[in-house]
Design a protein around this motif. Structure first.
Motif, PDB file in Angstrom:
ATOM      1  N   HIS A  52       0.855  -1.194   0.000  1.00  0.00           N
ATOM      2  CA  HIS A  52       0.000   0.000   0.000  1.00  0.00           C
ATOM      3  C   HIS A  52       0.891   1.244   0.000  1.00  0.00           C
ATOM      4  O   HIS A  52       1.165   1.815   1.070  1.00  0.00           O
ATOM      5  N   PRO A  53       1.318   1.687  -1.166  1.00  0.00           N
ATOM      6  CA  PRO A  53       2.282   2.793  -1.272  1.00  0.00           C
ATOM      7  C   PRO A  53       1.834   4.099  -0.610  1.00  0.00           C
ATOM      8  O   PRO A  53       2.672   4.861  -0.138  1.00  0.00           O
ATOM      9  N   LYS A  54       0.532   4.370  -0.539  1.00  0.00           N
ATOM     10  CA  LYS A  54       0.062   5.610   0.092  1.00  0.00           C
ATOM     11  C   LYS A  54       0.000   5.499   1.612  1.00  0.00           C
ATOM     12  O   LYS A  54      -0.175   6.495   2.303  1.00  0.00           O
ATOM     13  N   LEU A  55       0.131   4.292   2.129  1.00  0.00           N
ATOM     14  CA  LEU A  55       0.036   4.076   3.572  1.00  0.00           C
ATOM     15  C   LEU A  55       1.123   4.861   4.291  1.00  0.00           C
ATOM     16  O   LEU A  55       2.297   4.799   3.928  1.00  0.00           O
ATOM     17  N   GLN A  56       0.728   5.632   5.292  1.00  0.00           N
ATOM     18  CA  GLN A  56       1.668   6.432   6.083  1.00  0.00           C
ATOM     19  C   GLN A  56       1.777   5.927   7.513  1.00  0.00           C
ATOM     20  O   GLN A  56       2.797   6.114   8.162  1.00  0.00           O
ATOM     21  N   ILE A  57       0.683   5.320   8.009  1.00  0.00           N
ATOM     22  CA  ILE A  57       0.629   4.886   9.403  1.00  0.00           C
ATOM     23  C   ILE A  57       0.111   3.455   9.444  1.00  0.00           C
ATOM     24  O   ILE A  57      -0.942   3.148   8.876  1.00  0.00           O
ATOM     25  N   LEU A  58       0.862   2.589  10.112  1.00  0.00           N
ATOM     26  CA  LEU A  58       0.458   1.194  10.289  1.00  0.00           C
ATOM     27  C   LEU A  58       0.504   0.873  11.769  1.00  0.00           C
ATOM     28  O   LEU A  58       1.539   1.044  12.420  1.00  0.00           O
ATOM     29  N   ASP A  59      -0.609   0.431  12.303  1.00  0.00           N
ATOM     30  CA  ASP A  59      -0.722   0.101  13.724  1.00  0.00           C
ATOM     31  C   ASP A  59      -0.237   1.257  14.606  1.00  0.00           C
ATOM     32  O   ASP A  59       0.506   1.077  15.561  1.00  0.00           O
ATOM     33  N   ASN A  60      -0.675   2.456  14.236  1.00  0.00           N
ATOM     34  CA  ASN A  60      -0.386   3.694  14.957  1.00  0.00           C
ATOM     35  C   ASN A  60       1.102   4.055  15.022  1.00  0.00           C
ATOM     36  O   ASN A  60       1.521   4.805  15.893  1.00  0.00           O
ATOM     37  N   LEU A  61       1.881   3.529  14.080  1.00  0.00           N
ATOM     38  CA  LEU A  61       3.286   3.913  13.943  1.00  0.00           C
ATOM     39  C   LEU A  61       3.506   4.386  12.519  1.00  0.00           C
ATOM     40  O   LEU A  61       3.026   3.745  11.568  1.00  0.00           O
ATOM     41  N   ASN A  62       4.253   5.483  12.353  1.00  0.00           N
ATOM     42  CA  ASN A  62       4.546   5.928  10.997  1.00  0.00           C
ATOM     43  C   ASN A  62       5.621   5.027  10.386  1.00  0.00           C
ATOM     44  O   ASN A  62       6.085   4.073  11.027  1.00  0.00           O
ATOM     45  N   LYS A  63       6.054   5.327   9.176  1.00  0.00           N
ATOM     46  CA  LYS A  63       7.031   4.480   8.487  1.00  0.00           C
ATOM     47  C   LYS A  63       8.351   4.380   9.241  1.00  0.00           C
ATOM     48  O   LYS A  63       9.044   3.374   9.142  1.00  0.00           O
ATOM     49  N   LYS A  64       8.686   5.403  10.004  1.00  0.00           N
ATOM     50  CA  LYS A  64       9.931   5.402  10.772  1.00  0.00           C
ATOM     51  C   LYS A  64       9.782   4.666  12.105  1.00  0.00           C
ATOM     52  O   LYS A  64      10.742   4.480  12.822  1.00  0.00           O
ATOM     53  N   GLY A  65       8.561   4.287  12.449  1.00  0.00           N
ATOM     54  CA  GLY A  65       8.321   3.584  13.705  1.00  0.00           C
ATOM     55  C   GLY A  65       7.964   4.500  14.855  1.00  0.00           C
ATOM     56  O   GLY A  65       7.893   4.071  16.000  1.00  0.00           O
ATOM     57  N   THR A  66       7.706   5.770  14.559  1.00  0.00           N
ATOM     58  CA  THR A  66       7.325   6.739  15.588  1.00  0.00           C
ATOM     59  C   THR A  66       5.834   6.643  15.855  1.00  0.00           C
ATOM     60  O   THR A  66       5.040   6.563  14.919  1.00  0.00           O
ATOM     61  N   LEU A  67       5.455   6.680  17.112  1.00  0.00           N
ATOM     62  CA  LEU A  67       4.051   6.576  17.499  1.00  0.00           C
ATOM     63  C   LEU A  67       3.242   7.733  16.936  1.00  0.00           C
ATOM     64  O   LEU A  67       3.618   8.897  17.070  1.00  0.00           O
ATOM     65  N   PHE A  68       2.152   7.422  16.300  1.00  0.00           N
ATOM     66  CA  PHE A  68       1.205   8.415  15.797  1.00  0.00           C
ATOM     67  C   PHE A  68       0.083   8.514  16.812  1.00  0.00           C
ATOM     68  O   PHE A  68      -0.594   7.529  17.089  1.00  0.00           O
TER      69      PHE A  68
END
Length: 166
Positions: free
Chosen positions: A93-109
Protein backbone atom coordinates in the motif's frame (compact mmCIF):
# COMPACT_ATOMS: atom_id res chain seq x y z
CA UNK A 1 -17.91 4.98 11.74
CA UNK A 2 -17.36 2.26 14.31
CA UNK A 3 -18.56 -1.33 14.29
CA UNK A 4 -16.07 -2.58 16.88
CA UNK A 5 -16.89 -5.75 18.80
CA UNK A 6 -20.25 -6.21 17.09
CA UNK A 7 -19.83 -9.94 16.29
CA UNK A 8 -20.16 -9.22 12.57
CA UNK A 9 -19.92 -12.43 10.55
CA UNK A 10 -20.11 -10.56 7.24
CA UNK A 11 -19.95 -7.01 5.95
CA UNK A 12 -23.01 -7.25 3.70
CA UNK A 13 -25.16 -4.80 5.64
CA UNK A 14 -22.69 -1.98 6.21
CA UNK A 15 -24.18 1.32 5.02
CA UNK A 16 -22.93 2.45 1.63
CA UNK A 17 -21.27 5.81 2.28
CA UNK A 18 -18.82 6.38 -0.58
CA UNK A 19 -17.28 9.44 1.07
CA UNK A 20 -16.64 7.72 4.41
CA UNK A 21 -13.14 8.58 5.69
CA UNK A 22 -12.81 6.41 8.80
CA UNK A 23 -14.05 2.87 9.49
CA UNK A 24 -13.43 0.70 12.53
CA UNK A 25 -14.16 -3.02 12.36
CA UNK A 26 -12.11 -4.27 15.32
CA UNK A 27 -12.79 -7.58 17.06
CA UNK A 28 -15.44 -9.05 14.78
CA UNK A 29 -15.93 -12.52 13.31
CA UNK A 30 -16.04 -11.98 9.56
CA UNK A 31 -13.97 -14.05 7.16
CA UNK A 32 -11.06 -12.26 5.43
CA UNK A 33 -12.72 -12.40 2.00
CA UNK A 34 -15.37 -10.05 3.40
CA UNK A 35 -12.82 -7.21 3.22
CA UNK A 36 -13.45 -7.01 -0.53
CA UNK A 37 -16.84 -5.48 0.30
CA UNK A 38 -15.06 -2.35 1.52
CA UNK A 39 -14.36 -1.35 -2.10
CA UNK A 40 -17.38 0.99 -2.00
CA UNK A 41 -15.50 3.30 0.40
CA UNK A 42 -13.32 4.95 -2.24
CA UNK A 43 -12.42 7.93 -0.01
CA UNK A 44 -11.60 5.81 3.04
CA UNK A 45 -8.41 7.03 4.68
CA UNK A 46 -8.34 5.17 7.99
CA UNK A 47 -9.28 1.55 8.50
CA UNK A 48 -9.01 -0.39 11.72
CA UNK A 49 -9.33 -4.18 11.51
CA UNK A 50 -7.64 -5.25 14.75
CA UNK A 51 -8.45 -8.71 16.10
CA UNK A 52 -10.12 -10.28 13.05
CA UNK A 53 -8.22 -13.54 12.46
CA UNK A 54 -6.21 -12.29 9.48
CA UNK A 55 -3.31 -14.66 8.99
CA UNK A 56 -1.91 -14.19 5.47
CA UNK A 57 -1.33 -11.35 3.04
CA UNK A 58 -3.85 -12.80 0.60
CA UNK A 59 -6.48 -12.06 3.30
CA UNK A 60 -5.89 -8.37 2.54
CA UNK A 61 -6.48 -8.58 -1.21
CA UNK A 62 -9.83 -6.84 -0.75
CA UNK A 63 -8.04 -3.72 0.51
CA UNK A 64 -6.20 -3.09 -2.77
CA UNK A 65 -9.04 -0.88 -4.06
CA UNK A 66 -8.68 1.49 -1.09
CA UNK A 67 -6.27 3.78 -2.90
CA UNK A 68 -6.74 6.68 -0.43
CA UNK A 69 -6.00 4.65 2.70
CA UNK A 70 -3.16 6.29 4.63
CA UNK A 71 -3.77 4.78 8.09
CA UNK A 72 -4.31 1.07 8.78
CA UNK A 73 -4.56 -0.61 12.16
CA UNK A 74 -4.46 -4.39 12.09
CA UNK A 75 -2.89 -5.47 15.37
CA UNK A 76 -4.10 -8.54 17.25
CA UNK A 77 -4.13 -10.47 13.96
CA UNK A 78 -1.73 -13.35 13.38
CA UNK A 79 -0.48 -11.58 10.25
CA UNK A 80 0.66 -8.55 12.24
CA UNK A 81 3.06 -10.78 14.19
CA UNK A 82 4.97 -12.02 11.14
CA UNK A 83 8.53 -11.00 10.35
CA UNK A 84 8.82 -8.05 7.95
CA UNK A 85 5.10 -7.32 8.35
CA UNK A 86 5.54 -3.55 8.40
CA UNK A 87 7.82 -3.47 5.35
CA UNK A 88 5.49 -5.74 3.40
CA UNK A 89 2.42 -3.68 4.23
CA UNK A 90 4.07 -0.39 3.24
CA UNK A 91 5.12 -2.02 -0.06
CA UNK A 92 1.62 -3.38 -0.71
CA UNK A 93 0.00 0.00 0.00
CA UNK A 94 2.28 2.79 -1.27
CA UNK A 95 0.06 5.61 0.09
CA UNK A 96 0.04 4.08 3.57
CA UNK A 97 1.67 6.43 6.08
CA UNK A 98 0.63 4.89 9.40
CA UNK A 99 0.46 1.19 10.29
CA UNK A 100 -0.72 0.10 13.72
CA UNK A 101 -0.39 3.69 14.96
CA UNK A 102 3.29 3.91 13.94
CA UNK A 103 4.55 5.93 11.00
CA UNK A 104 7.03 4.48 8.49
CA UNK A 105 9.93 5.40 10.77
CA UNK A 106 8.32 3.58 13.70
CA UNK A 107 7.32 6.74 15.59
CA UNK A 108 4.05 6.58 17.50
CA UNK A 109 1.21 8.41 15.80
CA UNK A 110 -1.21 9.82 18.39
CA UNK A 111 -4.66 8.48 17.68
CA UNK A 112 -7.10 11.03 19.05
CA UNK A 113 -10.04 8.65 18.94
CA UNK A 114 -10.79 6.04 21.54
CA UNK A 115 -12.05 2.77 20.11
CA UNK A 116 -15.72 2.29 20.73
CA UNK A 117 -18.05 -0.62 20.41
CA UNK A 118 -21.27 -0.81 18.43
CA UNK A 119 -23.16 -0.07 21.65
CA UNK A 120 -21.66 3.43 21.95
CA UNK A 121 -23.55 6.51 20.79
CA UNK A 122 -22.45 7.99 17.49
CA UNK A 123 -21.08 11.54 17.29
CA UNK A 124 -19.91 13.88 14.56
CA UNK A 125 -16.17 13.29 15.20
CA UNK A 126 -16.00 9.74 13.79
CA UNK A 127 -14.72 10.74 10.38
CA UNK A 128 -12.14 13.29 11.46
CA UNK A 129 -9.42 14.03 8.91
CA UNK A 130 -6.10 12.27 9.26
CA UNK A 131 -3.32 14.76 9.94
CA UNK A 132 -1.10 14.90 6.85
CA UNK A 133 1.55 17.45 5.91
CA UNK A 134 -0.14 19.42 3.14
CA UNK A 135 -2.46 22.10 4.61
CA UNK A 136 -4.29 22.61 1.29
CA UNK A 137 -5.00 18.91 1.02
CA UNK A 138 -6.23 18.93 4.62
CA UNK A 139 -8.71 21.72 3.85
CA UNK A 140 -9.95 19.86 0.78
CA UNK A 141 -10.41 16.66 2.74
CA UNK A 142 -12.19 18.50 5.56
CA UNK A 143 -14.62 19.80 2.95
CA UNK A 144 -15.13 16.24 1.68
CA UNK A 145 -15.64 15.11 5.26
CA UNK A 146 -18.39 17.69 5.77
CA UNK A 147 -20.07 16.54 2.54
CA UNK A 148 -19.82 12.91 3.66
CA UNK A 149 -21.32 13.77 7.05
CA UNK A 150 -24.18 15.65 5.38
CA UNK A 151 -24.76 12.69 3.07
CA UNK A 152 -24.68 10.31 6.04
CA UNK A 153 -27.13 12.52 7.94
CA UNK A 154 -29.47 12.63 4.93
CA UNK A 155 -29.39 8.84 4.59
CA UNK A 156 -30.15 8.45 8.29
CA UNK A 157 -33.06 10.89 8.02
CA UNK A 158 -34.66 9.21 5.00
CA UNK A 159 -35.93 6.03 6.74
CA UNK A 160 -37.58 8.09 9.49
CA UNK A 161 -39.34 10.25 6.90
CA UNK A 162 -40.63 7.15 5.13
CA UNK A 163 -42.04 5.76 8.36
CA UNK A 164 -43.91 8.99 9.04
CA UNK A 165 -45.48 8.94 5.57
CA UNK A 166 -46.52 5.28 5.78
Amino acid sequence: MSFNNCSLHNLDNLPVLPKLLRLELDDNKFKPEQLSKLCVYLDLQKLSINGNSLSQYSDLAGLQSLSNMVHLNMGRNQLAMTKDHRETMFEMHPKLQILDNLNKKGTLFPDNHESRSCDDEDDDDDDEQIDIDDDNEEEEIESQEEEAQESEDEELDQPSKRKKVA
